[in-house]
Enzyme design. Structure first.
Site, PDB file in Angstrom:
ATOM      1  N   THR A   1       0.810  -1.227   0.000  1.00 51.06           N
ATOM      2  CA  THR A   1       0.000   0.000   0.000  1.00 51.06           C
ATOM      3  C   THR A   1       0.841   1.274   0.000  1.00 51.06           C
ATOM      4  O   THR A   1       1.959   1.304   0.555  1.00 51.06           O
ATOM      5  CB  THR A   1      -0.913   0.015   1.250  1.00 51.06           C
ATOM      6  OG1 THR A   1      -1.425   1.333   1.451  1.00 51.06           O
ATOM      7  CG2 THR A   1      -0.179  -0.391   2.519  1.00 51.06           C
TER       8      THR A   1
ATOM      9  N   GLU B   1       0.315   3.625   1.842  1.00 57.16           N
ATOM     10  CA  GLU B   1       0.483   4.047   3.242  1.00 57.16           C
ATOM     11  C   GLU B   1       1.890   3.765   3.745  1.00 57.16           C
ATOM     12  O   GLU B   1       2.325   4.331   4.746  1.00 57.16           O
ATOM     13  CB  GLU B   1      -0.541   3.344   4.135  1.00 57.16           C
ATOM     14  CG  GLU B   1      -1.921   3.969   4.114  1.00 57.16           C
ATOM     15  CD  GLU B   1      -1.973   5.383   4.674  1.00 57.16           C
ATOM     16  OE1 GLU B   1      -1.499   5.594   5.793  1.00 57.16           O
ATOM     17  OE2 GLU B   1      -2.469   6.277   3.974  1.00 57.16           O
TER      18      GLU B   1
ATOM     19  N   TYR C   1      -1.089   0.487  10.811  1.00 56.60           N
ATOM     20  CA  TYR C   1      -1.485  -0.202   9.573  1.00 56.60           C
ATOM     21  C   TYR C   1      -0.314  -0.208   8.587  1.00 56.60           C
ATOM     22  O   TYR C   1       0.074  -1.247   8.050  1.00 56.60           O
ATOM     23  CB  TYR C   1      -2.702   0.504   8.955  1.00 56.60           C
ATOM     24  CG  TYR C   1      -3.010   0.056   7.540  1.00 56.60           C
ATOM     25  CD1 TYR C   1      -3.726  -1.109   7.305  1.00 56.60           C
ATOM     26  CD2 TYR C   1      -2.565   0.792   6.426  1.00 56.60           C
ATOM     27  CE1 TYR C   1      -4.004  -1.539   6.002  1.00 56.60           C
ATOM     28  CE2 TYR C   1      -2.833   0.375   5.135  1.00 56.60           C
ATOM     29  CZ  TYR C   1      -3.549  -0.794   4.932  1.00 56.60           C
ATOM     30  OH  TYR C   1      -3.804  -1.212   3.644  1.00 56.60           O
TER      31      TYR C   1
ATOM     32  N   LYS D   1       1.968  -3.364   7.228  1.00 57.23           N
ATOM     33  CA  LYS D   1       2.036  -3.625   5.784  1.00 57.23           C
ATOM     34  C   LYS D   1       3.487  -3.580   5.292  1.00 57.23           C
ATOM     35  O   LYS D   1       3.859  -4.293   4.359  1.00 57.23           O
ATOM     36  CB  LYS D   1       1.183  -2.601   5.025  1.00 57.23           C
ATOM     37  CG  LYS D   1      -0.308  -2.900   5.072  1.00 57.23           C
ATOM     38  CD  LYS D   1      -0.639  -4.062   4.141  1.00 57.23           C
ATOM     39  CE  LYS D   1      -2.117  -4.340   4.070  1.00 57.23           C
ATOM     40  NZ  LYS D   1      -2.469  -5.398   3.126  1.00 57.23           N
TER      41      LYS D   1
HETATM   42  P1  NAP Z   1     -11.677  -4.495   2.326  1.00 52.19           P
HETATM   43  O1  NAP Z   1     -12.798  -4.223   1.392  1.00 52.19           O
HETATM   44  O2  NAP Z   1     -11.680  -3.842   3.668  1.00 52.19           O
HETATM   45  O3  NAP Z   1     -11.574  -6.087   2.513  1.00 52.19           O
HETATM   46  C1  NAP Z   1     -10.761  -6.663   3.504  1.00 52.19           C
HETATM   47  C2  NAP Z   1     -10.935  -8.172   3.425  1.00 52.19           C
HETATM   48  O4  NAP Z   1     -10.093  -8.776   4.418  1.00 52.19           O
HETATM   49  C3  NAP Z   1     -12.367  -8.648   3.728  1.00 52.19           C
HETATM   50  O5  NAP Z   1     -12.659  -9.736   2.885  1.00 52.19           O
HETATM   51  C4  NAP Z   1     -12.261  -9.125   5.173  1.00 52.19           C
HETATM   52  O6  NAP Z   1     -13.216 -10.117   5.526  1.00 52.19           O
HETATM   53  C5  NAP Z   1     -10.871  -9.737   5.139  1.00 52.19           C
HETATM   54  N1  NAP Z   1     -10.292  -9.944   6.480  1.00 52.19           N
HETATM   55  C6  NAP Z   1     -10.114  -9.028   7.459  1.00 52.19           C
HETATM   56  N2  NAP Z   1      -9.551  -9.607   8.534  1.00 52.19           N
HETATM   57  C7  NAP Z   1      -9.367 -10.914   8.228  1.00 52.19           C
HETATM   58  C8  NAP Z   1      -8.841 -12.024   8.925  1.00 52.19           C
HETATM   59  N3  NAP Z   1      -8.388 -11.919  10.182  1.00 52.19           N
HETATM   60  N4  NAP Z   1      -8.785 -13.227   8.295  1.00 52.19           N
HETATM   61  C9  NAP Z   1      -9.278 -13.362   7.040  1.00 52.19           C
HETATM   62  N5  NAP Z   1      -9.818 -12.353   6.336  1.00 52.19           N
HETATM   63  C10 NAP Z   1      -9.856 -11.144   6.920  1.00 52.19           C
HETATM   64  O7  NAP Z   1     -10.275  -4.114   1.663  1.00 52.19           O
HETATM   65  P2  NAP Z   1      -9.896  -3.790   0.125  1.00 52.19           P
HETATM   66  O8  NAP Z   1     -10.087  -2.333  -0.108  1.00 52.19           O
HETATM   67  O9  NAP Z   1     -10.542  -4.775  -0.750  1.00 52.19           O
HETATM   68  O10 NAP Z   1      -8.313  -4.033   0.146  1.00 52.19           O
HETATM   69  C11 NAP Z   1      -7.751  -5.291  -0.215  1.00 52.19           C
HETATM   70  C12 NAP Z   1      -6.296  -5.323   0.228  1.00 52.19           C
HETATM   71  O11 NAP Z   1      -5.570  -4.297  -0.428  1.00 52.19           O
HETATM   72  C13 NAP Z   1      -6.070  -5.105   1.711  1.00 52.19           C
HETATM   73  O12 NAP Z   1      -4.981  -5.909   2.107  1.00 52.19           O
HETATM   74  C14 NAP Z   1      -5.685  -3.645   1.824  1.00 52.19           C
HETATM   75  O13 NAP Z   1      -4.897  -3.426   2.967  1.00 52.19           O
HETATM   76  C15 NAP Z   1      -4.914  -3.471   0.534  1.00 52.19           C
HETATM   77  N6  NAP Z   1      -4.931  -2.126  -0.046  1.00 52.19           N
HETATM   78  C16 NAP Z   1      -6.109  -1.498  -0.278  1.00 52.19           C
HETATM   79  C17 NAP Z   1      -6.098  -0.261  -0.888  1.00 52.19           C
HETATM   80  C18 NAP Z   1      -7.374   0.472  -1.209  1.00 52.19           C
HETATM   81  O14 NAP Z   1      -7.312   1.674  -1.460  1.00 52.19           O
HETATM   82  N7  NAP Z   1      -8.512  -0.209  -1.263  1.00 52.19           N
HETATM   83  C19 NAP Z   1      -4.872   0.340  -1.260  1.00 52.19           C
HETATM   84  C20 NAP Z   1      -3.697  -0.368  -1.018  1.00 52.19           C
HETATM   85  C21 NAP Z   1      -3.720  -1.604  -0.416  1.00 52.19           C
HETATM   86  P3  NAP Z   1     -14.702  -9.719   6.054  1.00 52.19           P
HETATM   87  O15 NAP Z   1     -15.519  -9.491   4.811  1.00 52.19           O
HETATM   88  O16 NAP Z   1     -15.095 -10.925   6.823  1.00 52.19           O
HETATM   89  O17 NAP Z   1     -14.545  -8.479   6.891  1.00 52.19           O
HETATM   90  O1  F7E Z   2      -8.891   8.288   4.322  1.00 51.63           O
HETATM   91  C1  F7E Z   2      -9.189  11.758   5.450  1.00 51.63           C
HETATM   92  C2  F7E Z   2      -8.261  10.849   6.233  1.00 51.63           C
HETATM   93  O2  F7E Z   2      -9.912   6.261   5.336  1.00 51.63           O
HETATM   94  C3  F7E Z   2      -8.388   9.109   3.296  1.00 51.63           C
HETATM   95  C4  F7E Z   2      -7.280   2.153   2.888  1.00 51.63           C
HETATM   96  O3  F7E Z   2      -7.829   1.432   1.811  1.00 51.63           O
HETATM   97  O4  F7E Z   2      -6.133   3.629   1.393  1.00 51.63           O
HETATM   98  C5  F7E Z   2      -7.061   3.585   2.457  1.00 51.63           C
HETATM   99  O5  F7E Z   2      -6.585   4.310   3.581  1.00 51.63           O
HETATM  100  C6  F7E Z   2      -8.072  10.497   3.857  1.00 51.63           C
HETATM  101  C7  F7E Z   2      -7.261  10.470   5.157  1.00 51.63           C
HETATM  102  O6  F7E Z   2      -8.342   6.042   3.358  1.00 51.63           O
HETATM  103  C8  F7E Z   2     -12.458  11.522   6.977  1.00 51.63           C
HETATM  104  O7  F7E Z   2      -7.698  11.533   7.344  1.00 51.63           O
HETATM  105  C9  F7E Z   2     -11.133  13.097   6.317  1.00 51.63           C
HETATM  106  O8  F7E Z   2      -6.254  11.443   5.091  1.00 51.63           O
HETATM  107  O9  F7E Z   2     -10.585   6.941   2.991  1.00 51.63           O
HETATM  108  P1  F7E Z   2      -9.534   6.840   4.014  1.00 51.63           P
HETATM  109  P2  F7E Z   2      -6.799   5.875   3.743  1.00 51.63           P
HETATM  110  O10 F7E Z   2      -6.521   6.199   5.151  1.00 51.63           O
HETATM  111  O11 F7E Z   2      -6.029   6.615   2.717  1.00 51.63           O
HETATM  112  C10 F7E Z   2      -4.837   3.074   1.678  1.00 51.63           C
HETATM  113  C11 F7E Z   2      -4.019   3.156   0.427  1.00 51.63           C
HETATM  114  C12 F7E Z   2      -4.910   1.726   2.275  1.00 51.63           C
HETATM  115  O12 F7E Z   2      -4.037   0.900   2.070  1.00 51.63           O
HETATM  116  C13 F7E Z   2      -5.966   1.496   3.306  1.00 51.63           C
HETATM  117  O13 F7E Z   2      -6.231   0.115   3.505  1.00 51.63           O
HETATM  118  O14 F7E Z   2      -9.310  11.119   4.178  1.00 51.63           O
HETATM  119  N1  F7E Z   2     -10.516  11.917   6.046  1.00 51.63           N
HETATM  120  N2  F7E Z   2     -12.304  12.872   6.889  1.00 51.63           N
HETATM  121  C14 F7E Z   2     -11.318  10.919   6.433  1.00 51.63           C
HETATM  122  N3  F7E Z   2     -11.170   9.579   6.359  1.00 51.63           N
HETATM  123  C15 F7E Z   2     -12.195   8.814   6.819  1.00 51.63           C
HETATM  124  N4  F7E Z   2     -12.090   7.454   6.726  1.00 51.63           N
HETATM  125  N5  F7E Z   2     -13.325   9.354   7.369  1.00 51.63           N
HETATM  126  C16 F7E Z   2     -13.508  10.713   7.485  1.00 51.63           C
HETATM  127  O15 F7E Z   2     -14.537  11.196   7.984  1.00 51.63           O
END
Ligand code: NAP
Ligand code: F7E
Length: 343
Positions: free
Chosen positions: A127, A129, A151, A155
C-alpha cells in the site's frame, strides 16, 4: 489445464472484483472466508458466489490456513485480507499486526514448507500508506518507505517479507504498492464512500450533516476494477517484482466533496471546527459539511500521489477509468441503494 487461484479477502472490495476477473479468465477460484455463507451471499460476492469455492478460516489461524492451502494447492495466491482501516489501526495495533503482518508470514511459510506449493505464485497487497509523509512527490518503487500508522508499519513488514521470500526462498512473490482505489463496493468507513452515501441520502430527502476530519488531505484515487487487473498482470509476468499502481493525479478530500456536489448539483455549506452549531446555518437546499476534530487521526498521511510508469512500461498496464467515472459510478450506485432502502 485450468489454473487455480486462492484469494484471501475475497469478500472485500478488491477480492470480489478480482474473483470476477479471474473467473472471466477461466480460473477455478477459491477464497478464504471468516463469516457464514449467508453473510457471504449478501456480500459483494452475491453475483458469483455459486462459482467460487469458499473455505472457512482466518489469517490469524495458521492451522486453518495450512489445511486449506494443502487442499486447494493453488497456482496463484492473492493475499488481500487485512484489517484495512488506518484510523482503526491506531486503536487496535495488535490485531492489525497479527492479521496484516503475521498473516502474510503464515502464508509464505506454508508456501515454502509444503512441497505441493513449490511453484505457487504469491501476490501481496502492499500500500501507498508505506510511504507515510514522504518528502518525494510523486512516490515510486524507489521512494523511501516511512509509514505513519500501525497499519502502514504492519504492511511494511509484509512487504519486506514478500521481497525476502522472493530472494531467499525463490518464491515467485510480487507486491503491488497500490494507491487508494475506490468503487461502489468501497467500505462505508472510507472517506469517498462516506461522502457519496451522505450525498445520496441528502438527494433522497434525508437531511443530514456530513461530518469529516481532515479536508486538506490529498490522495491519488483510482478505480478498484483497474487495480485488480494490475494484480493479475503482475502475476503473469515472467519475473516477480514490485509495482506502484496509481493514476498520477491528486485531489483533496475537499475536492472530492466538490466533485460529488457538482455531480448531484447540490450547493455546499462548509463549517469549520470551533464554530458553534447555532452560529452558522446552511441555506435551504445546501448540504452542510462540518469538520469534526474527533475524526482527525493522531498522525495523518496528507500528500500521496503515485508514479506508475514502471507498471505502464513493463506490464503495459493502463487505467480505464478516471476520477470523474469513479465519482459517477459511486454516486449512481449509492443513490440507487438509498432508493431501494426507501421502497
Ligand atoms: P476491504 O474491502 O476492507 O476487505 C478486507 C478483506 O479482508 C475482507 O474480505 C475481510 O473479511 C478480510 N479480512 C479481514 N480480517 C481478516 C482475517 N483476520 N482473516 C481473514 N480475512 C480477513 O479491503 P480492500 O479495499 O478490498 O483491500 C484489499 C487489500 O488491499 C487489503 O490488504 C488492503 O490493505 C490493501 N490495499 C487497499 C487499498 C485500497 O485503497 N482499497 C490500497 C492499497 C492496499 P470480512 O468481509 O469478513 O470483513
Ligand atoms: O482516508 C481523510 C483521512 O480512510 C483518506 C485504505 O484502503 O487507502 C485507504 O486508507 C483520507 C485520510 O483512506 C475523513 O484523514 C477526512 O487522510 O478513505 P480513508 P486511507 O486512510 O487513505 C490506503 C491506500 C490503504 O491501504 C488502506 O487500507 O481522508 N478523512 N475525513 C477521512 N477519512 C475517513 N475514513 N473518514 C472521514 O470522515
Amino acid at each position: 489445464m485450468t489454473k487455480v487461484a486462492f484469494i484471501t479477502g475475497i469478500t472485500g472490495q478488491d477480492g470480489s472484483y478480482l474473483a470476477e476477473w479471474l473467473l472471466k479468465q477461466g480460473y477455478q477460484v477459491h477464497g478464504l472466508a471468516r463469516r457464514p455463507i449467508s453473510d457471504v451471499m449478501r456480500s459483494h460476492l452475491y453475483q458469483v458466489h455459486q462459482h467460487v469455492q469458499l473455505h472457512y478460516g482466518d489469517l490469524t489461524d495458521g492451522v486453518s490456513l495450512n489445511t486449506i492451502l494443502d487442499q486447494v494447492r493453488p497456482h496463484e495466491v492473492y493475499n488481500l485480507a487485512a484489517q484495512t482501516h488506518v484510523a482503526i489501526s491506531f486503536q487496535a495495533p495488535e490485531v492489525t499486526t497479527n492479521i496484516n503482518a503475521l498473516g502474510t508470514l503464515r502464508i509464505l511459510q506454508q508456501i515454502t514448507h509444503n512441497p505441493h506449493l513449490r511453484d505457487t505464485k504469491f501476490y501481496q497487497a502492499s500500500t501507498s500508506e508505506m510511504f507515510g509523509n514522504s518528502m518525494q512527490t510523486p512516490q515510486s518503487e524507489l521512494t523511501p518507505l516511512a509509514p505513519a500508522s500501525p497499519y502502514g508499519i504492519a504492511k511494511l513488514y509484509a512487504h519486506l517479507l514478500t521481497q525476502n521470500f522472493r530472494s531467499s526462498h525463490q518464491v515467485f512473490a510480487c507486491a503491488g504498492i497500490l494507491f487508494n482505489h475506490e468503487s461502489p463496493r468501497r467500505g462505508e468507513l472510507f472517506v469517498t464512500r462516506k461522502i457519496t452515501q451522505a450525498f445520496a441520502r441528502w438527494v433522497s430527502g434525508q437531511h443530514t450533516i456530513l461530518e469529516l476530519g481532515n479536508l486538506d488531505s490529498r490522495r491519488d484515487w483510482g478505480h478498484a476494477k483497474d487495480y485488480v487487473r494490475a494484480m493479475w498482470m503482475m502475476m503473469q509476468h515472467h519475473t516477480p517484482d514490485d509495482y506502484v499502481i496509481a493514476t498520477g493525479t491528486q485531489h483533496s478530500v475537499r475536492d472530492f466533496c466538490n466533485m460529488v456536489a457538482a455531480y448531484f448539483n447540490i450547493p455546499l455549506h462548509w463549517q469549520g471546527s470551533g464554530v458553534s452549531e447555532q452560529a452558522v446555518h446552511a441555506q435551504t437546499g445546501e448540504l452542510m459539511i462540518r469538520v469534526n476534530p474527533e475524526l482527525h487521526r493522531p498522525l495523518d498521511v496528507i500528500n500521496l500521489v503515485g508514479d506508475s510508469s514502471k507498471a505502464q512500461r513493463v506490464l503495459n498496464w493502463q487505467p480505464e477509468y478516471d476520477l470523474n467515472d469513479l465519482v459517477q459510478h459511486m454516486c449512481e450506485h449509492d443513490l440507487q441503494l438509498v432508493k431501494n432502502l426507501m421502497q
